[in-house]
Design a protein around this motif. Structure first.
Motif, PDB file in Angstrom:
ATOM      1  N   PHE B  79       0.725  -1.102  -0.044  1.00  0.00           N
ATOM      2  CA  PHE B  79      -0.105  -0.002  -0.030  1.00  0.00           C
ATOM      3  C   PHE B  79       0.936   1.113   0.171  1.00  0.00           C
ATOM      4  N   SER B  80       1.991   1.170   0.883  1.00  0.00           N
ATOM      5  CA  SER B  80       2.898   2.548   0.872  1.00  0.00           C
ATOM      6  C   SER B  80       3.413   2.642  -0.478  1.00  0.00           C
ATOM      7  N   PHE B  81       3.790   1.808  -1.283  1.00  0.00           N
ATOM      8  CA  PHE B  81       4.564   2.057  -2.389  1.00  0.00           C
ATOM      9  C   PHE B  81       3.271   2.422  -3.420  1.00  0.00           C
ATOM     10  N   MET B  82       2.243   2.023  -3.381  1.00  0.00           N
ATOM     11  CA  MET B  82       1.550   1.989  -4.403  1.00  0.00           C
ATOM     12  C   MET B  82       0.705   3.259  -4.393  1.00  0.00           C
ATOM     13  N   LYS B  83       0.689   4.065  -3.221  1.00  0.00           N
ATOM     14  CA  LYS B  83       0.223   5.331  -2.992  1.00  0.00           C
ATOM     15  C   LYS B  83       0.904   6.270  -3.138  1.00  0.00           C
TER      16      LYS B  83
END
Lengths: 120, 155
Positions: B79-83
């Protein structure tokens, strides 16, 4: 130049994560799935087969979903590309992993119960 | 068209330190540190629960705990990378595609960063409850269906 750099960083990072996570699961999954199986050779070989299947599926996923749309011109774009692609890889790995942790013991119970009812 | 034209006329193509890269350099360490902190505290605190759940089988509880922790790391970092990508609603066309305008001021950077880190913290909170549900739903192959008993029955 940035394009090739981005692809190589993405591929090496995702293969590294797949292998590291796979080794972790290989070590911990043996106790989790086959903890009570007294046949050491059987449980080891089944565990190794699961590991090989995992590696094949996820390296295939990483190579297949290489995002080739768009041109990477700047360093910020490079960071965005790597982060987004890695995020997709991490999320799908995590979803698969959680499904496996929840479902694999039930599947094993189901098939072994079926086998118990009709022994060959 | 010489180098001067390239830098002055089309400033979007220049390679300078801009607000986007600064924002990423703050966002990534913050979220990764948050992830590691939450995952480690979960790992410490769920062990007692799992030992209770698996009838004091220490090794099984440890390995299950490690599996759950791996899942948490994967989902949270994913989630952190995708956002991470800046998404401020202003677009320009580049190589025939719509691409976000880069951040233009320190004020905009702080606003964007607080939005990103806040939403990531909310997602981490949701993931913590997901972790609890996984812990409650998890089970292992039932004892009566294990291969040990199959060998006994078929023999």
């Amino acid at each position: 130049m940035y394009q090739i750099l981005a692809y190589s960083i993405y591929l090496s990072l995702s293969l590294l994560t797949v292998l590291v996570v796979g080794r972790n699961l290989h070590r911990n999954g043996k106790e989790f799935l086959f903890g009570e199986c007294p046949d050491e050779a059987l449980s080891n070989s089944t565990n190794n087969l699961l590991y090989i299947g995992y590696c094949l599926v996820n390296t295939g996923f990483a190579f297949y979903f290489l995002n080739t749309s768009g041109t990477i011109g700047t360093f910020a774009r490079l960071l965005e590309f790597i982060a987004t692609s890695e995020g997709i890889i991490f999320l799908s790995l995590g979803a698969l992993h959680i499904l496996n942790v929840l479902l694999a013991p039930r599947i094993i119970s189901f098939f072994l119960a079926k086998k118990l009812r009709q022994p060959d | 068209m010489n180098l001067y034209d390239y830098i002055i006329i089309n400033p979007k193509k220049t390679e300078t330190m801009n607000y986007n890269i600064a924002a990423y350099c703050i966002y990534l360490p913050t979220t990764i540190a948050l992830c590691i902190w939450i995952a480690r505290s979960l790992h410490r605190n769920t062990k007692a629960f799992l030992i209770e759940r698996f009838h004091h089988n220490e090794s099984l509880a440890t390995s299950t705990n490690n599996l759950i922790q791996t899942g948490f790391y994967l989902i949270a970092l994913g989630f952190s990378f995708m956002k991470m990508r800046v998404n401020n609603g202003r677009y320009h066309q580049e190589f025939g595609r719509y691409i976000n305008e880069p951040l233009s001021s320190a004020q905009e950077t702080i606003e964007e960063l607080s939005l990103k880190i806040g939403s990531f913290t909310l997602i981490l909170g949701l993931l913590l409850f997901l972790n609890f549900f996984i812990m409650l739903m998890i089970q292992r192959p039932k004892k009566q269906y294990n291969s040990f008993n199959i060998h006994e029955e078929t023999k």
